[in-house]
Design an enzyme around this catalytic site. Structure first.
Site, PDB file in Angstrom:
ATOM      1  N   GLY A 131       0.854  -1.168  -0.172  1.00  0.00           N
ATOM      2  CA  GLY A 131      -0.001   0.025   0.054  1.00  0.00           C
ATOM      3  C   GLY A 131       0.908   1.294   0.164  1.00  0.00           C
TER       4      GLY A 131
ATOM      5  CG  ASN B  93      -3.663  -0.735 -12.963  1.00  0.00           C
ATOM      6  OD1 ASN B  93      -3.265  -0.764 -11.618  1.00  0.00           O
ATOM      7  ND2 ASN B  93      -2.997  -1.283 -13.763  1.00  0.00           N
TER       8      ASN B  93
ATOM      9  CD  GLU C 236       4.829   2.383  -9.156  1.00  0.00           C
ATOM     10  OE1 GLU C 236       3.842   2.007  -8.603  1.00  0.00           O
ATOM     11  OE2 GLU C 236       5.484   1.356  -9.594  1.00  0.00           O
TER      12      GLU C 236
ATOM     13  CG  HIS D 264       2.244  -1.344 -15.898  1.00  0.00           C
ATOM     14  ND1 HIS D 264       1.806  -2.798 -15.410  1.00  0.00           N
ATOM     15  CD2 HIS D 264       3.185  -1.638 -16.815  1.00  0.00           C
ATOM     16  CE1 HIS D 264       2.752  -3.792 -15.944  1.00  0.00           C
ATOM     17  NE2 HIS D 264       3.600  -3.204 -16.717  1.00  0.00           N
TER      18      HIS D 264
HETATM   19  C1  GRF Z   1       3.466  -0.894  -7.734  1.00  0.00           C
HETATM   20  O1  GRF Z   1       4.809  -1.114  -8.251  1.00  0.00           O
HETATM   21  C2  GRF Z   1       2.396  -0.732  -9.092  1.00  0.00           C
HETATM   22  O2  GRF Z   1       3.045  -0.174  -9.856  1.00  0.00           O
HETATM   23  C3  GRF Z   1       1.932  -2.137  -9.042  1.00  0.00           C
HETATM   24  O3  GRF Z   1       2.177  -2.886  -7.645  1.00  0.00           O
HETATM   25  C4  GRF Z   1       2.859  -2.034  -6.968  1.00  0.00           C
HETATM   26  C5  GRF Z   1       2.104  -1.689  -5.626  1.00  0.00           C
HETATM   27  O4  GRF Z   1       2.836  -1.241  -4.627  1.00  0.00           O
HETATM   28  N1  GRF Z   1       0.934  -2.349  -9.734  1.00  0.00           N
HETATM   29  P1  GRF Z   1       2.234  -0.525  -3.317  1.00  0.00           P
HETATM   30  O5  GRF Z   1       1.437  -1.699  -2.620  1.00  0.00           O
HETATM   31  O6  GRF Z   1       1.603   0.543  -3.778  1.00  0.00           O
HETATM   32  O7  GRF Z   1       3.352  -0.318  -2.306  1.00  0.00           O
END
Ligand code: GRF
Length: 201
Positions: free
Chosen positions: A12, A108, A180, A110
């Protein structure tokens, strides 16, 4: 106030980054109304509970059919007034009826530059291993709208990073994850703005 529902299966950290962005004023006029995980042990549920956000464990295993599972998900989302669904490390395919019901309102993230390195089996470490094996000079993260195909819908925002010559899947994963955390709140802000303009027309 835009009501966000966050769906995740793991630690998360993206959810946490979204909460921080809301608190820090980088994602104004939004709140997280609900967190759902298919995994009862997921860190994302613990994080939500400690932030006082409703947190539900809803798994396909609790239901006899995909229909019943979809009904339960939709009911929970409706009850909490979710307007935009944010997938943050959600490791399950979203049922097509769910996608239809929330068409254009599911995002989403990625950990690569889609359309490269997406699709079935391309998750977590596999993505970064594939990027390194292909000797890519760049990777990054992509926020996209969810449609019926894996990692397929319209791209909302992408950010690129350099792949160093001595990069390992671990170092690349860490670099991409950092990207991200900045990218997702910004993509939500931009996309929500567009959704709102659309409503006004
Ligand atoms: C992230 O790397 C995202 O791109 C992928 O899953 C991972 C989630 O990480 N879809 P977190 O649970 O938000 O730390």
């Amino acid at each position: 106030m835009l009501q966000l529902a966050v769906l995740g299966s793991g630690r998360g950290s993206n959810f946490q980054a979204i909460l921080r962005a809301i608190d820090g004023g980088r994602l104004p006029s939004a709140r997280v109304c609900l967190v759902i995980s298919n995994n009862s042990d997921a860190g994302i549920l613990a994080l939500a509970r400690s932030a006082g956000i409703p947190a539900l464990h809803v798994s396909q295993k609790q239901f006899p059919t995909e229909e019943a599972f979809t009904d339960a998900m939709l009911l929970a989302l409706q009850r909490h007034g979710a307007e935009l669904i944010v997938l943050a490390g959600y490791m399950k395919r979203v049922p097509s009826r769910f996608v239809r019901e929330y068409r254009g309102r599911i995002l989403n993230i990625h950990p690569a530059l889609l359309p490269k390195f997406g699709g079935q089996g391309m998750y977590g470490r596999h993505v970064h291993e594939a990027v390194i094996a292909a000797r890519e000079r760049e990777s990054g993260a992509t926020v996209h709208v969810v449609d019926d195909e894996y990692d397929h819908g319209q791209v909302v925002l992408q950010r690129t990073i350099e792949v160093a010559p001595d990069e390992t899947p671990e170092t690349l994963a860490a670099k991409v994850l950092e990207v991200e955390h900045a990218l997702y709140p910004e993509a939500i802000r931009q996309y929500a703005g567009r959704m709102f303009q659309h409503h006004q027309k």
